[in-house]
Design a protein around this motif. Structure first.
Motif, PDB file in Angstrom:
ATOM      1  N   ASP A 151       6.562 -33.070  -7.162  1.00  0.00           N
ATOM      2  CA  ASP A 151       5.365 -32.823  -6.339  1.00  0.00           C
ATOM      3  C   ASP A 151       4.254 -33.864  -6.541  1.00  0.00           C
TER       4      ASP A 151
ATOM      5  N   LYS B 151      14.170 -31.633 -14.857  1.00  0.00           N
ATOM      6  CA  LYS B 151      14.375 -30.577 -13.856  1.00  0.00           C
ATOM      7  C   LYS B 151      15.644 -30.805 -13.041  1.00  0.00           C
TER       8      LYS B 151
ATOM      9  N   HIS C  21       4.239 -30.128 -10.949  1.00  0.00           N
ATOM     10  CA  HIS C  21       4.593 -28.827 -10.364  1.00  0.00           C
ATOM     11  C   HIS C  21       3.908 -27.705 -11.147  1.00  0.00           C
TER      12      HIS C  21
ATOM     13  N   ASN D 263       8.895 -34.723  -3.569  1.00  0.00           N
ATOM     14  CA  ASN D 263       8.245 -34.303  -2.315  1.00  0.00           C
ATOM     15  C   ASN D 263       6.741 -34.465  -2.497  1.00  0.00           C
TER      16      ASN D 263
HETATM   17 CA    CA Z   1       9.069 -30.581  -5.922  1.00  0.00          CA
END
Ligand code: CA
Ligand code: NG6
Length: 501
Positions: free
Chosen positions: A27, A119, A262, A315
């Motif tokens: 993020d 992750k 995140h 993203n």
């Molecule tokens: Ca993400």
């Protein structure tokens, strides 16, 4: 099933191949990095890569959420070809067919030692996972020799680390159970036990509690195995450094999937307050420090000049993603999306256009590149770098662009957001009409949904403010047709990369 028909052409492993480190943040927005214009926080190590390497201004993830984005990154297949490539719960089965091509699988065949730290979020197991036994298939069945991961996200159970198919530190007398349907009797939740919380939930995230933070999903047991959120970054860094040091004598591929920024944002106390823009900024500062430490390890081991580093994000950014953590209140003038419209979950540019840097000391000449590049193409490009070739995938070889020998990037790219798709072609982005809210009110992000077609020239109008759909009907029609054609997998297409079984 898409893309099990990939073909692989191998050559003998070559000892002179560079190491490859793929760093993917969670993020991190286009505007979150100093080199991309951020002024409210400092990212000296990310900037060092950007200034000493290629800073791509049109670098893309394929999707504005994590699972589909990472699916495409690892497999070189567009995520919308797989109906299950959506944000996965923590107990979802492995999303990737073990027969599918993956970056680590190809590099392993080329003689690389392969590892992932951080992750995962691409599912684990066969659908009936017993977290107390071997958890497979997973990354180790997809080409990674070594894995030290969190299963899904920091805000989803199980809140434990998994090393090479086993939960780390599990006490067999305190077995782990996980459910995304119902709570286990007597277990506290964020919803019913707010008095146990050190960070309050805003939307979602009201289920099982670990370290005073309630998560998505229910979990029981595994007390000793549960992670410490504030120590996560240091631990992943240590595992990444250990992987590098122990594999320095062969070419290695490390996928370092940092969890920041995140939610829940839990920077180590060393980073609390360092940016003044709240925990989201502090988590980015922490990630930047981790990057710097990893660079120091490469220097110390004398392998920085033999290592290609790719730095990017899965993203776009979101400020309030479900916790009251002061990220909104303290944001001040910082713009996580920079000049772009939208954010995480959005079909607008901020959902998918992300920081994207390639760095290879002594080999890549520092520059800024406006070429359109996408994570989708890393598979074919890295395969090429390692003397391999993978055909039959969406992924195309743009190694010359990633290494700065060419500025001719992708002409067309399909982008995705929660199963909606749009097309970038040349300087234009075309978004078909979609039902659904214009804004996700919980996260306060424009999603890109509209009743009418949208067409933007993102070169002259990067903020996507002027809809050209009615003034350029021919361009609109041509792009709509092209999107349909790519999605259907038309055999007419010259590239030969949109081939399905
Ligand atoms: Ca993400
Ligand atoms: C959403 C979560 C969000 C985040 C996201 C996945 C809620 C209300 N929101 O469903 O907090 O976890 O999924 O993020 O539960 S991602 O970066 O992994 O795609």
């Amino acid at each position: 099933m898409a893309a099990t028909g990939w073909q692989f052409a191998g050559k003998e492993p070559d000892a002179a191949k560079p190491n490859i480190i793929l760093i993917n943040l969670d993020d991190l927005g286009y505007g979150d990095v100093g080199a991309y214009g951020a002024t409210a926080l400092n990212t000296p190590n990310m900037d060092r890569l950007a200034k000493g390497g290629i800073r791509f201004t049109n670098g893309y993830a394929t999707s504005s959420t994590c699972t589909p984005s990472r699916f495409a990154l690892v497999t070189g297949v567009y995520p919308w070809r797989n109906k299950d490539a959506k944000i996965l719960p923590g107990d979802a089965p492995l999303l990737i067919d073990t027969a599918q091509a993956t970056i680590p699988k190809i590099l392993k065949k080329a003689g690389y030692a392969t590892g992932i730290v951080g992750k995962w979020h691409l599912g684990l197991g066969d659908g009936n996972t017993d977290w107390n036994k071997e958890i497979k298939p997973g990354p180790n069945q997809l080409g990674f020799d070594y894995s030290y991961i969190l299963a899904a996200t920091q805000d989803r159970v199980p809140t434990v680390y998994i090393e090479n198919t086993r939960v780390v530190g599990l006490d067999p007398n305190d077995p782990i159970q996980v459910s995304y349907k119902e709570n286990f009797p007597g277990e506290p939740t964020g919803k019913d036990n707010p008095e146990l919380l050190k960070m309050k939930w805003h939307h979602g995230h009201d289920q099982s509690i670990t370290n005073g933070i309630s998560r998505i999903g229910y979990m029981k047991g595994g007390a000793k195995a549960k992670w410490n959120d504030e120590e996560m970054a240091d631990l992943f860094l240590t595992k990444a450094q250990q992987f590098v040091v122990s594999n320095k004598s062969k070419p290695f591929f490390l996928y370092y999937a940092m969890q920041q920024p995140h939610v829940p944002r839990t920077p180590n106390p060393r980073f609390k307050g360092v940016t003044g823009i709240g925990p989201r900024g502090d988590a980015i500062a922490e990630a930047d420090w981790c990057l710097g430490e990893l660079l120091k390890t490469l220097e110390k081991e004398g392998i920085l000049e033999n290592t290609l580093i790719i730095f990017t994000s899965d993203n776009g950014p979101v400020v309030n993603d479900g916790y009251h953590d002061d990220a909104v209140e303290k944001l001040g003038s910082h713009k996580p999306a920079g000049p772009l419209r939208g954010g995480k979950y959005s079909l607008f540019e901020a959902g998918v256009r992300v920081p994207f840097i390639t760095y290879w000391k002594g080999t890549i000449k520092p520059t800024v590149s406006d070429a359109v590049v996408c994570q989708l193409d890393l598979l074919s490009s890295l395969a090429h770098l390692a003397g391999q070739e993978a055909k039959g995938l969406d992924s195309q070889n743009y190694l010359d662009v990633f290494l700065g020998k060419s500025k001719k990037g992708r002409n067309e790219l399909v982008i995705e957001a929660s199963s909606r798709t749009a097309l970038r072609q040349g300087d234009f982005v075309m978004i078909p009409p979609y039902n659904g809210p214009a804004v996700n009110k919980n996260v306060n992000i424009e999603l890109g949904n509209a009743k009418e077609y949208q067409l933007y020239n993102v070169k002259t109008d990067v903020g996507q403010l002027t809809n050209l759909a009615s003034s350029q009907p021919e361009k609109l029609k041509q792009m709509t047709d092209l999107l349909n054609e790519i999605q259907k997998g038309s055999p007419k297409r010259e590239t030969g990369t949109i081939k399905l079984e």
